[in-house]
Design an enzyme around this catalytic site. Structure first.
Site, PDB file in Angstrom:
ATOM      1  N   LYS A   1      -0.464  -7.526  15.707  1.00 16.49           N
ATOM      2  CA  LYS A   1      -0.949  -6.145  15.791  1.00 16.49           C
ATOM      3  C   LYS A   1      -1.382  -5.629  14.416  1.00 16.49           C
ATOM      4  O   LYS A   1      -2.407  -4.943  14.278  1.00 16.49           O
ATOM      5  CB  LYS A   1       0.144  -5.240  16.368  1.00 16.49           C
ATOM      6  CG  LYS A   1       0.285  -5.301  17.887  1.00 16.49           C
ATOM      7  CD  LYS A   1      -0.927  -4.711  18.558  1.00 16.49           C
ATOM      8  CE  LYS A   1      -0.692  -4.395  20.016  1.00 16.49           C
ATOM      9  NZ  LYS A   1      -1.934  -3.914  20.682  1.00 16.49           N
TER      10      LYS A   1
ATOM     11  N   ALA B   1       6.135 -12.076  15.519  1.00 16.57           N
ATOM     12  CA  ALA B   1       4.742 -12.549  15.652  1.00 16.57           C
ATOM     13  C   ALA B   1       3.867 -11.463  16.253  1.00 16.57           C
ATOM     14  O   ALA B   1       2.694 -11.303  15.860  1.00 16.57           O
ATOM     15  CB  ALA B   1       4.700 -13.809  16.512  1.00 16.57           C
ATOM     16  N   TYR B   2       4.424 -10.715  17.196  1.00 12.58           N
ATOM     17  CA  TYR B   2       3.684  -9.613  17.817  1.00 12.58           C
ATOM     18  C   TYR B   2       3.328  -8.545  16.785  1.00 12.58           C
ATOM     19  O   TYR B   2       2.180  -8.091  16.718  1.00 12.58           O
ATOM     20  CB  TYR B   2       4.542  -9.016  18.936  1.00 12.58           C
ATOM     21  CG  TYR B   2       4.056  -7.698  19.481  1.00 12.58           C
ATOM     22  CD1 TYR B   2       2.943  -7.643  20.320  1.00 12.58           C
ATOM     23  CD2 TYR B   2       4.716  -6.512  19.173  1.00 12.58           C
ATOM     24  CE1 TYR B   2       2.499  -6.433  20.838  1.00 12.58           C
ATOM     25  CE2 TYR B   2       4.283  -5.301  19.687  1.00 12.58           C
ATOM     26  CZ  TYR B   2       3.174  -5.269  20.506  1.00 12.58           C
ATOM     27  OH  TYR B   2       2.740  -4.075  21.009  1.00 12.58           O
ATOM     28  N   LEU B   3       4.291  -8.151  15.970  1.00 12.69           N
ATOM     29  CA  LEU B   3       4.029  -7.117  14.962  1.00 12.69           C
ATOM     30  C   LEU B   3       3.023  -7.594  13.921  1.00 12.69           C
ATOM     31  O   LEU B   3       2.188  -6.821  13.450  1.00 12.69           O
ATOM     32  CB  LEU B   3       5.337  -6.683  14.295  1.00 12.69           C
ATOM     33  CG  LEU B   3       6.320  -5.924  15.190  1.00 12.69           C
ATOM     34  CD1 LEU B   3       7.604  -5.611  14.438  1.00 12.69           C
ATOM     35  CD2 LEU B   3       5.705  -4.638  15.746  1.00 12.69           C
TER      36      LEU B   3
END
Length: 218
Positions: free
Chosen positions: A133, A128-130
């Site tokens: 971003k 989810a972070y990637l």
């Protein structure tokens, strides 16, 4: 130069504030909590209270007005859940870019992440972070009013910086000290010829100033 940094109390931001202040720049760090102010003042930076998860574009633009450059170095942090990847790693990055455009601050440097991709698959928090971003990066690339540069460092470590890096459009995986990421950012802020570039950075053998000049000349 007057430089405004989002995520002013972050580990990379504090290092960057110290570098910029030491060379004579006027540095403002946006922070969420008043108790973080003394840490920024110790670096030579001016703290400004601004919660990017609740602020409006107008609120953020007021802090940016009159700046020569903006640096987005905010992040939800490793202990945060999926919701804050959306509100900070994506939402705050978009808000900060919109505010910079509104305030007329063209030079815009973003700390992203190696592997950032709006279409990254997977259900884990890092996935989810990637995605967050990657979505933020894609949005910023579309801003015609910004001279943006996106920096995607490899795995961050707290070892002392070496001043030697590999900085390219694609470097492959690797580690890099936070000290060296901050030093790259300080060079990028000054190097508008890197506008429009998305760069990866890991430890390497090229002095940082030389590496930045090299990518600027390509």
């Amino acid at each position: 130069m007057r430089i405004v940094i989002a995520g002013g109390h972050g580990q990379i931001a504090l290092r960057l504030e110290r570098l910029l202040s030491a060379r004579g720049d006027e540095v403002v760090g946006l922070i969420r909590h008043a108790e973080q102010s003394d840490d920024l003042r110790a670096t030579g930076a001016e703290p400004a209270l601004c919660d990017l998860e609740s602020a409006s574009v107008d609120d953020v633009a007021a802090h940016l007005r009159g700046a020569d450059a903006a640096v987005f170095a905010a992040g939800a942090g490793p202990g945060s859940g999926v919701d804050r990847k959306e509100t900070v790693d994506k939402g705050a990055a978009i808000l900060f870019a919109d505010a910079a455009e509104q305030a007329g601050v063209r030079r815009h440097v973003v700390v992203s992440s190696m592997g950032a991709d709006a279409d990254h698959p997977g259900d884990e928090i890092f996935d989810a972070y990637l995605r967050a971003k990657g979505e933020a990066d894609a949005y910023i690339r579309g801003r015609k009013g910004l001279d943006w540069t996106i920096l995607r460092p490899g795995s961050l470590i707290d070892d002392a910086g070496t001043g030697l890096v590999r900085l390219e459009a694609s470097t492959g995986r690797g580690m890099i000290p936070r000290d060296d990421v901050a030093a790259i950012l300080a060079e990028l802020v000054d190097t508008s010829a890197t506008a429009g570039l998305t760069l990866e950075a890991v430890g390497g053998s090229t002095p940082i100033s030389v590496a930045v000049k090299s990518v600027a000349g390509n």
